[in-house]
Design an enzyme around this catalytic site. Structure first.
Site, PDB file in Angstrom:
ATOM      1  N   GLY A  13       2.963 -12.517   7.862  1.00 44.97           N
ATOM      2  CA  GLY A  13       3.189 -12.356   6.425  1.00 44.97           C
ATOM      3  C   GLY A  13       4.666 -12.156   6.129  1.00 44.97           C
ATOM      4  O   GLY A  13       5.402 -11.620   6.946  1.00 44.97           O
ATOM      5  N   LYS A  78      -1.109 -18.480  10.005  1.00 44.24           N
ATOM      6  CA  LYS A  78      -2.143 -19.332  10.621  1.00 44.24           C
ATOM      7  C   LYS A  78      -1.515 -20.039  11.829  1.00 44.24           C
ATOM      8  O   LYS A  78      -0.350 -19.859  12.099  1.00 44.24           O
ATOM      9  CB  LYS A  78      -2.628 -20.356   9.601  1.00 44.24           C
ATOM     10  CG  LYS A  78      -3.291 -19.685   8.425  1.00 44.24           C
ATOM     11  CD  LYS A  78      -4.014 -20.635   7.526  1.00 44.24           C
ATOM     12  CE  LYS A  78      -4.651 -19.862   6.397  1.00 44.24           C
ATOM     13  NZ  LYS A  78      -3.621 -19.181   5.558  1.00 44.24           N
ATOM     14  N   ASP A 144       3.776  -2.788   6.798  1.00 43.46           N
ATOM     15  CA  ASP A 144       2.766  -1.797   7.200  1.00 43.46           C
ATOM     16  C   ASP A 144       3.352  -0.680   8.071  1.00 43.46           C
ATOM     17  O   ASP A 144       2.724   0.368   8.218  1.00 43.46           O
ATOM     18  CB  ASP A 144       1.634  -2.477   7.992  1.00 43.46           C
ATOM     19  CG  ASP A 144       0.970  -3.587   7.213  1.00 43.46           C
ATOM     20  OD1 ASP A 144       1.033  -3.560   5.973  1.00 43.46           O
ATOM     21  OD2 ASP A 144       0.392  -4.488   7.844  1.00 43.46           O
ATOM     22  N   MET A 186      -1.424  -1.618   0.364  1.00 44.86           N
ATOM     23  CA  MET A 186      -1.656  -2.361   1.608  1.00 44.86           C
ATOM     24  C   MET A 186      -1.428  -1.466   2.827  1.00 44.86           C
ATOM     25  O   MET A 186      -1.215  -0.264   2.688  1.00 44.86           O
ATOM     26  CB  MET A 186      -0.739  -3.577   1.646  1.00 44.86           C
ATOM     27  CG  MET A 186      -1.209  -4.703   0.766  1.00 44.86           C
ATOM     28  SD  MET A 186      -0.122  -6.130   0.963  1.00 44.86           S
ATOM     29  CE  MET A 186      -1.154  -7.416   0.270  1.00 44.86           C
ATOM     30  N   GLU A 239      -5.760   0.284   1.858  1.00 42.17           N
ATOM     31  CA  GLU A 239      -6.791  -0.764   1.855  1.00 42.17           C
ATOM     32  C   GLU A 239      -7.774  -0.644   3.020  1.00 42.17           C
ATOM     33  O   GLU A 239      -8.906  -1.099   2.924  1.00 42.17           O
ATOM     34  CB  GLU A 239      -6.139  -2.148   1.850  1.00 42.17           C
ATOM     35  CG  GLU A 239      -5.271  -2.420   3.079  1.00 42.17           C
ATOM     36  CD  GLU A 239      -4.584  -3.779   3.068  1.00 42.17           C
ATOM     37  OE1 GLU A 239      -4.795  -4.567   2.134  1.00 42.17           O
ATOM     38  OE2 GLU A 239      -3.823  -4.043   4.024  1.00 42.17           O
ATOM     39  N   HIS A 289       0.057  -8.077  -3.397  1.00 43.65           N
ATOM     40  CA  HIS A 289       1.244  -8.671  -2.788  1.00 43.65           C
ATOM     41  C   HIS A 289       2.549  -8.346  -3.486  1.00 43.65           C
ATOM     42  O   HIS A 289       3.606  -8.711  -2.961  1.00 43.65           O
ATOM     43  CB  HIS A 289       1.056 -10.189  -2.671  1.00 43.65           C
ATOM     44  CG  HIS A 289       0.045 -10.550  -1.620  1.00 43.65           C
ATOM     45  ND1 HIS A 289      -1.305 -10.465  -1.852  1.00 43.65           N
ATOM     46  CD2 HIS A 289       0.192 -10.932  -0.330  1.00 43.65           C
ATOM     47  CE1 HIS A 289      -1.948 -10.816  -0.750  1.00 43.65           C
ATOM     48  NE2 HIS A 289      -1.073 -11.096   0.174  1.00 43.65           N
ATOM     49  N   GLN A 291       3.771  -5.683  -3.342  1.00 47.09           N
ATOM     50  CA  GLN A 291       4.391  -4.795  -2.351  1.00 47.09           C
ATOM     51  C   GLN A 291       5.251  -5.555  -1.337  1.00 47.09           C
ATOM     52  O   GLN A 291       6.053  -4.976  -0.624  1.00 47.09           O
ATOM     53  CB  GLN A 291       3.314  -4.016  -1.583  1.00 47.09           C
ATOM     54  CG  GLN A 291       2.610  -2.992  -2.441  1.00 47.09           C
ATOM     55  CD  GLN A 291       1.273  -2.578  -1.845  1.00 47.09           C
ATOM     56  OE1 GLN A 291       1.169  -1.570  -1.180  1.00 47.09           O
ATOM     57  NE2 GLN A 291       0.235  -3.364  -2.089  1.00 47.09           N
TER      58      GLN A 291
END
Ligand code: F6P
Length: 365
Positions: A13, A78, A144, A186, A239, A289, A291
């Site tokens: 991300g 991905k 995170d 998040m 979350e 998002h 954040q």
């Protein structure tokens, strides 16, 4: 003189500060003179594409980018080379480890070293590529803050600031309407963003994955606050938080899978509180998002820029198979295993939870 070639990739991300790392690497490399710097588009997808989608990084491409969010190289979470999706002869998707091929392909393309900027998933890829003989250095990224081996990742502080700004806004509206406001942040399986935001904002309740909550204790706490005449309650929930004996709330993917999409626990908590008898009106905000967006905070620009310089100096020293890390106020190199063995989560007995409790914040346990 033939110059050496360094490849940079940004994976997973996006996160505020990625561009500051890229600029930091570029600027330090220019002082070393004998290096050319390239960027692979969309993590390592740029290496696989035919022709390769790899761009030379020039002064004009990196000038001033440290203030911009996102990544000029783009990213993806991905096509993980450790679990690369391929179709078998029956058209079914199965996952294979393509890291050996990837390491060879990068070497064939003439690269002497790689800097991989990313979170736990990306650093697992770095480790596998290094095991296959690729000279690689990792840089720890994630809002995170759950990457082990470093005291802090860049992007985290910006996310906490954004969440705190959101929280402050919800306090005034909660107060005006005598409401219970639930704000979901998040953080995946770690409660760092929630915990920091709850302390910075002055929440009454903070719910994090590391401390499963008891709904009845929350109800008591909320009712007591109304009885005392405060007339509103602000809750921060991570979350990944869940009740004791409860299950994780997720929107997509398989439970327990690495790619499960979290989100929506604020609505679940709201229903649980109503069912358990909370009489006040409840509203839910899922910050999402935002954040991860926008310009990095000054702190993250400093952290990310210094990570960039450190990572390039590790390349110069041939200190491969390691990650640049921020430990005890210093920038050091740590083995990639330190970052990939397990995630760094909030210690329920640690100083920050203790401080939050000292401030009267309830974890509902
Ligand atoms: O790891 C960063 C993070 O923003 C998590 O906090 C969140 O659960 C996840 O990524 C969201 O991923 P995506 O952008 O794929 O929805």
């Amino acid at each position: 003189m033939n110059k050496k070639k360094l490849l940079i990739a940004t994976g997973g991300g996006d996160c505020p500060g990625l561009n500051a790392v890229i600029r930091g690497i570029y600027k330090r490399a220019k002082k070393a003179k004998e290096w050319e710097i390239y960027g692979s588009k969309e993590a390592f997808n740029g290496v696989w594409s035919d022709p390769p989608f790899i761009i030379p990084l020039t002064r004009s491409k990196v000038a001033g980018i440290h203030v911009k969010g996102g990544t000029i190289l783009k990213t993806t979470n991905k096509a993980d080379p450790l679990y690369y999706p391929v179709k078998d002869e029956f058209g079914n998707i199965r996952f294979i480890d393509k890291t050996k091929d990837l390491a060879e392909r990068i070497k064939e393309l003439g690269f002497d070293a790689v800097i991989n900027i990313g979170g736990d998933g990306s650093q697992r890829i770095s480790k596998a590529l290094h095991d296959h003989g690729l000279p690689i250095v990792g840089v720890p990224k994630t809002i995170d803050n759950d990457l082990a081996g470093t005291d802090m990742t860049f992007g985290f502080q910006t996310a906490v600031q954004i969440a705190t700004d959101g929280f402050d806004k919800l306090v005034t509206t909660a107060e005006s309407h005598h409401r219970v406001m639930i704000m979901e942040v998040m953080g995946r399986d770690a409660g760092w963003i929630a915990l920091h935001t709850a302390i910075a904002g002055g929440a009454e309740i903070c719910l994090i994955p590391e401390i499963p909550y008891d709904i009845n204790k929350l109800v008591k706490r909320i009712e007591a606050r109304y009885e005392k005449g405060r007339g509103f309650v602000n809750i921060v929930i991570a979350e990944g938080a869940k009740p004791k004996d409860g299950t994780l709330v997720f929107r997509d993917g398989e439970s327990g899978s690495r790619h499960v999409k979290l989100g929506g626990v604020a609505y679940e908590l709201s229903s649980q509180l109503k069912e358990a008898g909370v009489r006040a009106e409840i509203r839910e905000t899922v910050l999402g998002h935002v954040q991860r967006g926008g310009t990095p905070s000054a702190f993250d620009r400093v952290l990310a820029s210094a990570f960039g310089v450190k990572a390039f100096e590790m390349v110069l020293e041939g200190d491969f198979g390691k990650m640049a890390a921020f430990i005890n106020n210093d920038f050091v190199a740590v083995p990639l295993e330190n970052a990939t063995k397990e995630n760094k989560v909030v210690d329920p007995k640690g100083y920050l939870v203790h401080a939050a409790k000292g401030l009267g914040i309830s974890f509902g346990n």
